[in-house]
Motif scaffolding. Structure first.
Motif, PDB file in Angstrom:
ATOM      1  N   SER A   1       2.376  -9.426  -6.797  1.00  0.00           N
ATOM      2  CA  SER A   1       3.441  -8.662  -6.882  1.00  0.00           C
ATOM      3  C   SER A   1       3.799  -8.234  -5.593  1.00  0.00           C
ATOM      4  CB  SER A   1       3.094  -7.472  -8.262  1.00  0.00           C
ATOM      5  OG  SER A   1       2.196  -6.358  -7.479  1.00  0.00           O
ATOM      6  N   THR A   2       5.113  -7.133  -5.828  1.00  0.00           N
ATOM      7  CA  THR A   2       5.346  -6.722  -4.185  1.00  0.00           C
ATOM      8  C   THR A   2       4.006  -5.121  -4.116  1.00  0.00           C
ATOM      9  OG1 THR A   2       7.585  -6.656  -4.473  1.00  0.00           O
ATOM     10  CG2 THR A   2       6.829  -4.809  -3.052  1.00  0.00           C
ATOM     11  N   THR A   3       3.148  -4.256  -5.329  1.00  0.00           N
ATOM     12  CA  THR A   3       2.256  -3.634  -4.856  1.00  0.00           C
ATOM     13  C   THR A   3       1.485  -4.816  -4.446  1.00  0.00           C
ATOM     14  OG1 THR A   3       3.346  -2.039  -6.845  1.00  0.00           O
ATOM     15  CG2 THR A   3       1.266  -2.017  -6.001  1.00  0.00           C
ATOM     16  N   ASP A   4       0.990  -5.609  -5.123  1.00  0.00           N
ATOM     17  CA  ASP A   4      -0.550  -6.139  -4.932  1.00  0.00           C
ATOM     18  C   ASP A   4      -0.355  -6.589  -3.236  1.00  0.00           C
ATOM     19  OD1 ASP A   4      -1.376  -6.116  -6.903  1.00  0.00           O
ATOM     20  OD2 ASP A   4      -1.070  -7.900  -7.706  1.00  0.00           O
ATOM     21  N   LEU A   5       0.896  -6.607  -2.719  1.00  0.00           N
ATOM     22  CA  LEU A   5       1.096  -7.207  -1.414  1.00  0.00           C
ATOM     23  C   LEU A   5       1.323  -6.701   0.248  1.00  0.00           C
ATOM     24  CD1 LEU A   5       2.080 -10.751   0.028  1.00  0.00           C
ATOM     25  CD2 LEU A   5       4.538  -8.715   0.004  1.00  0.00           C
ATOM     26  N   VAL A   6       1.497  -5.146  -1.170  1.00  0.00           N
ATOM     27  CA  VAL A   6       2.133  -3.730   0.092  1.00  0.00           C
ATOM     28  C   VAL A   6      -0.126  -3.545  -0.327  1.00  0.00           C
ATOM     29  CG1 VAL A   6       2.250  -1.332   0.232  1.00  0.00           C
ATOM     30  CG2 VAL A   6       3.371  -3.353  -0.304  1.00  0.00           C
ATOM     31  N   THR A   7      -0.533  -3.210  -1.005  1.00  0.00           N
ATOM     32  CA  THR A   7      -1.698  -2.222  -1.303  1.00  0.00           C
ATOM     33  C   THR A   7      -3.388  -3.935  -0.237  1.00  0.00           C
ATOM     34  OG1 THR A   7      -1.916  -1.467  -3.347  1.00  0.00           O
ATOM     35  CG2 THR A   7      -3.772  -1.836  -3.022  1.00  0.00           C
ATOM     36  N   ARG A   8      -2.829  -4.664  -0.940  1.00  0.00           N
ATOM     37  CA  ARG A   8      -3.777  -5.900  -0.004  1.00  0.00           C
ATOM     38  C   ARG A   8      -3.611  -5.467   1.604  1.00  0.00           C
ATOM     39  NH1 ARG A   8      -2.793 -12.169   0.032  1.00  0.00           N
ATOM     40  NH2 ARG A   8      -1.502 -12.012   1.703  1.00  0.00           N
ATOM     41  N   HIS A   9      -2.430  -5.319   2.187  1.00  0.00           N
ATOM     42  CA  HIS A   9      -1.890  -5.458   4.087  1.00  0.00           C
ATOM     43  C   HIS A   9      -2.727  -4.115   3.987  1.00  0.00           C
ATOM     44  CE1 HIS A   9       0.111  -9.682   3.305  1.00  0.00           C
ATOM     45  NE2 HIS A   9      -0.343  -9.479   4.628  1.00  0.00           N
ATOM     46  N   LEU A  10      -2.320  -3.445   3.882  1.00  0.00           N
ATOM     47  CA  LEU A  10      -2.340  -1.361   3.651  1.00  0.00           C
ATOM     48  C   LEU A  10      -4.280  -1.703   4.155  1.00  0.00           C
ATOM     49  CD1 LEU A  10      -0.626   0.723   1.102  1.00  0.00           C
ATOM     50  CD2 LEU A  10      -0.671   1.116   4.049  1.00  0.00           C
ATOM     51  N   ALA A  11      -4.529  -2.585   3.553  1.00  0.00           N
ATOM     52  CA  ALA A  11      -6.433  -2.738   3.371  1.00  0.00           C
ATOM     53  C   ALA A  11      -7.121  -3.095   4.755  1.00  0.00           C
ATOM     54  CB  ALA A  11      -6.649  -2.951   2.019  1.00  0.00           C
TER      55      ALA A  11
ATOM     56  N   PRO B   1      -9.777  -1.260  13.162  1.00  0.00           N
ATOM     57  CA  PRO B   1     -10.837  -1.042  12.385  1.00  0.00           C
ATOM     58  C   PRO B   1     -12.115  -0.146  11.908  1.00  0.00           C
ATOM     59  CG  PRO B   1     -11.325  -3.503  13.416  1.00  0.00           C
ATOM     60  CD  PRO B   1     -10.516  -2.657  14.245  1.00  0.00           C
ATOM     61  N   ASP B   2     -11.936  -0.119  12.536  1.00  0.00           N
ATOM     62  CA  ASP B   2     -13.764   1.456  13.102  1.00  0.00           C
ATOM     63  C   ASP B   2     -12.409   2.697  12.622  1.00  0.00           C
ATOM     64  OD1 ASP B   2     -12.482   1.169  15.629  1.00  0.00           O
ATOM     65  OD2 ASP B   2     -14.763   1.211  16.359  1.00  0.00           O
ATOM     66  N   GLU B   3     -11.604   2.444  12.532  1.00  0.00           N
ATOM     67  CA  GLU B   3     -10.933   4.384  12.892  1.00  0.00           C
ATOM     68  C   GLU B   3     -10.961   4.554  11.595  1.00  0.00           C
ATOM     69  OE1 GLU B   3      -6.665   5.645  14.207  1.00  0.00           O
ATOM     70  OE2 GLU B   3      -6.313   3.978  14.744  1.00  0.00           O
ATOM     71  N   ALA B   4     -10.710   6.163  11.706  1.00  0.00           N
ATOM     72  CA  ALA B   4     -11.560   6.669  10.021  1.00  0.00           C
ATOM     73  C   ALA B   4      -9.752   6.233   9.675  1.00  0.00           C
ATOM     74  CB  ALA B   4     -11.506   7.782  10.814  1.00  0.00           C
ATOM     75  N   VAL B   5      -9.695   6.281   8.102  1.00  0.00           N
ATOM     76  CA  VAL B   5      -8.472   6.001   7.525  1.00  0.00           C
ATOM     77  C   VAL B   5      -8.239   6.739   6.054  1.00  0.00           C
ATOM     78  CG1 VAL B   5      -9.148   3.645   7.142  1.00  0.00           C
ATOM     79  CG2 VAL B   5      -6.573   4.625   6.862  1.00  0.00           C
ATOM     80  N   VAL B   6      -7.238   7.074   5.431  1.00  0.00           N
ATOM     81  CA  VAL B   6      -7.219   7.491   3.916  1.00  0.00           C
ATOM     82  C   VAL B   6      -6.100   6.645   3.756  1.00  0.00           C
ATOM     83  CG1 VAL B   6      -6.486   9.562   2.891  1.00  0.00           C
ATOM     84  CG2 VAL B   6      -7.423   9.875   4.741  1.00  0.00           C
TER      85      VAL B   6
ATOM     86  N   GLY C   1      -0.418   3.956   0.701  1.00  0.00           N
ATOM     87  CA  GLY C   1       0.140   4.054   2.135  1.00  0.00           C
ATOM     88  C   GLY C   1      -1.206   4.264   2.902  1.00  0.00           C
ATOM     89  N   ALA C   2      -1.604   4.648   4.392  1.00  0.00           N
ATOM     90  CA  ALA C   2      -2.586   5.191   5.300  1.00  0.00           C
ATOM     91  C   ALA C   2      -2.303   6.038   6.099  1.00  0.00           C
ATOM     92  CB  ALA C   2      -3.182   3.922   5.432  1.00  0.00           C
ATOM     93  N   THR C   3      -2.965   6.533   6.618  1.00  0.00           N
ATOM     94  CA  THR C   3      -3.022   7.619   7.820  1.00  0.00           C
ATOM     95  C   THR C   3      -3.984   8.218   8.675  1.00  0.00           C
ATOM     96  OG1 THR C   3      -1.955   9.289   5.770  1.00  0.00           O
ATOM     97  CG2 THR C   3      -2.856  10.676   7.827  1.00  0.00           C
ATOM     98  N   THR C   4      -4.037   8.112   9.311  1.00  0.00           N
ATOM     99  CA  THR C   4      -5.322   8.166  10.764  1.00  0.00           C
ATOM    100  C   THR C   4      -4.773   9.194  11.842  1.00  0.00           C
ATOM    101  OG1 THR C   4      -4.614   6.451  11.925  1.00  0.00           O
ATOM    102  CG2 THR C   4      -5.032   5.591  11.228  1.00  0.00           C
ATOM    103  N   PRO C   5      -5.896   9.233  11.953  1.00  0.00           N
ATOM    104  CA  PRO C   5      -5.510  10.539  12.754  1.00  0.00           C
ATOM    105  C   PRO C   5      -4.372  10.470  14.300  1.00  0.00           C
ATOM    106  CG  PRO C   5      -7.738  10.416  13.068  1.00  0.00           C
ATOM    107  CD  PRO C   5      -7.205   9.186  12.024  1.00  0.00           C
ATOM    108  N   ARG C   6      -3.949   9.393  14.281  1.00  0.00           N
ATOM    109  CA  ARG C   6      -2.769   8.685  14.913  1.00  0.00           C
ATOM    110  C   ARG C   6      -1.651   8.300  14.577  1.00  0.00           C
ATOM    111  NH1 ARG C   6      -5.151   4.167  18.353  1.00  0.00           N
ATOM    112  NH2 ARG C   6      -5.557   2.983  16.488  1.00  0.00           N
ATOM    113  N   GLY C   7      -1.249   8.823  13.599  1.00  0.00           N
ATOM    114  CA  GLY C   7      -0.230   8.351  12.783  1.00  0.00           C
ATOM    115  C   GLY C   7      -0.366   8.172  11.188  1.00  0.00           C
ATOM    116  N   GLY C   8       0.217   7.056  10.569  1.00  0.00           N
ATOM    117  CA  GLY C   8       0.612   6.762   8.913  1.00  0.00           C
ATOM    118  C   GLY C   8       1.739   6.026   8.715  1.00  0.00           C
ATOM    119  N   ILE C   9       1.431   5.935   6.989  1.00  0.00           N
ATOM    120  CA  ILE C   9       2.534   4.946   6.647  1.00  0.00           C
ATOM    121  C   ILE C   9       2.928   5.503   4.898  1.00  0.00           C
ATOM    122  CG2 ILE C   9       1.932   3.382   6.732  1.00  0.00           C
ATOM    123  CD1 ILE C   9       3.647   1.345   6.813  1.00  0.00           C
TER     124      ILE C   9
END
Length: 313
Positions: free
Chosen positions: A2-12, A33-38, A43-51
């Motif tokens: 599914s689109t949701t699974d595709l998105v979630t897999r690539h966000l990770a 790879p070693d950057e802090a991420v939520v 979505g994904a957010t780091t200190p430098r940006g996010g989506i």
């Protein structure tokens, strides 16, 4: 998948990149790879940006490949909407929009969002700030077309947060804007190029997407011959096969046909022959197939003959 699974897999996957934008103005999100991420499902957010993504039932997923510099190739997954469902504001002048209630970070939702008025029909090119001096610069440009302001010269030194928004989500970039002629930073970054913006295209002509579909967000999965920073690396079979599986599910059928026909002909030792009915996208797919065969099968006289005819650029 599914689109949701595709998105979630690539966000990770920290090797996957993301983008929202238009031809001439794009915001990209990458992380180490070693950057802090939520991470969340969308979505994904780091200190430098996010989506942050907003997924709906009308999304058409289109996987694509195209030739790149030298003997390499690029690939991506476009999350598309029909033209009539992709429309954003298409503002043609700098506009103050008020507090950004949808900012990815809660502590920035009182900061002021400005649409720079790039005029793209499917993407709002914005910046956000609470800095008084940057607010002064932006408010002085309100009501004027971006290309007639001095913002291209004034904003890089102050580097407000860039926010690119489509019907499918937003990318935010906090990294500093490099000086003119400076090196594009690794990680999240933006490009805004005046000459390309004037062409009023939704995407590069080299990206083979179906007509009347608009790319509102893009995924750039790990590439078999380039690392996350675009540097050439040894061919990675696992990465290649992973994207070919996505391409089999979501690629253009005619482009896939051109690849299969090219590969089959060379492996059957058939000399080069043209297919006059091929579209431009199919001809690009043929070139990609030839480059991929050089990595998978290795050099051969027959492959060299085909590349001399169809991939000599």
């Amino acid at each position: 998948m599914s689109t949701t699974d595709l998105v979630t897999r690539h966000l990770a996957d920290p090797q996957a990149g993301w983008a929202i934008g238009t031809f001439g103005a794009i915001a990209e999100f990458h992380r180490d790879p070693d950057e802090a991420v939520v991470l969340t499902e969308h979505g994904a957010t780091t200190p430098r940006g996010g989506i942050g993504l907003w997924l709906g039932s009308a999304i058409r997923v289109v996987a694509w490949e195209c030739p790149a510099a030298g003997d390499s190739w690029r690939h991506g997954i476009a999350l598309c909407l029909p033209e009539n469902e992709s429309a954003m504001s298409a503002r043609a002048v700098v506009t103050e929009l008020g507090a950004d209630a949808e900012a990815l970070r809660e502590d920035e939702r009182d900061d002021i969002l400005f649409d720079l008025g790039a005029g793209a029909p499917h993407c709002n090119v914005c910046v956000r700030t609470a800095d008084p001096e940057i607010l002064r610069l932006l408010r002085a440009a309100v009501g004027r077309p971006l290309l007639e302001t001095q913002l291209f010269e004034e904003l890089p030194g102050s580097s407000p947060i860039r926010v690119f928004i489509s019907r499918l989500g937003r990318v935010e970039v906090r990294a500093p804007i490099p000086a003119p002629g400076g090196r594009t930073p690794d990680g999240p970054h933006t490009h805004v190029l005046r000459d390309l913006l004037r062409r009023r295209r939704t995407h590069s002509a080299n990206v083979p997407l179906p007509t009347r579909l608009v790319p509102c967000a893009e995924i750039f999965p790990a590439n078999a011959i380039h690392d996350a920073h675009g540097n050439r690396q040894r061919f990675d079979v696992a990465k290649h096969e992973a994207f070919q599986a996505v391409l089999a599910d979501h690629g253009d059928a005619l482009c896939m046909k051109a690849k299969f026909e090219t590969i089959a002909a060379i492996r059957a030792s058939r000399p080069p022959f043209d297919a006059p009915s091929y579209t431009r996208s199919q001809r690009l797919a043929r070139r990609v197939a030839l480059r991929q065969m050089a990595q998978i099968d290795g050099p051969s006289r027959m492959l060299a003959a085909w590349r001399e005819v169809f991939d000599c650029a």
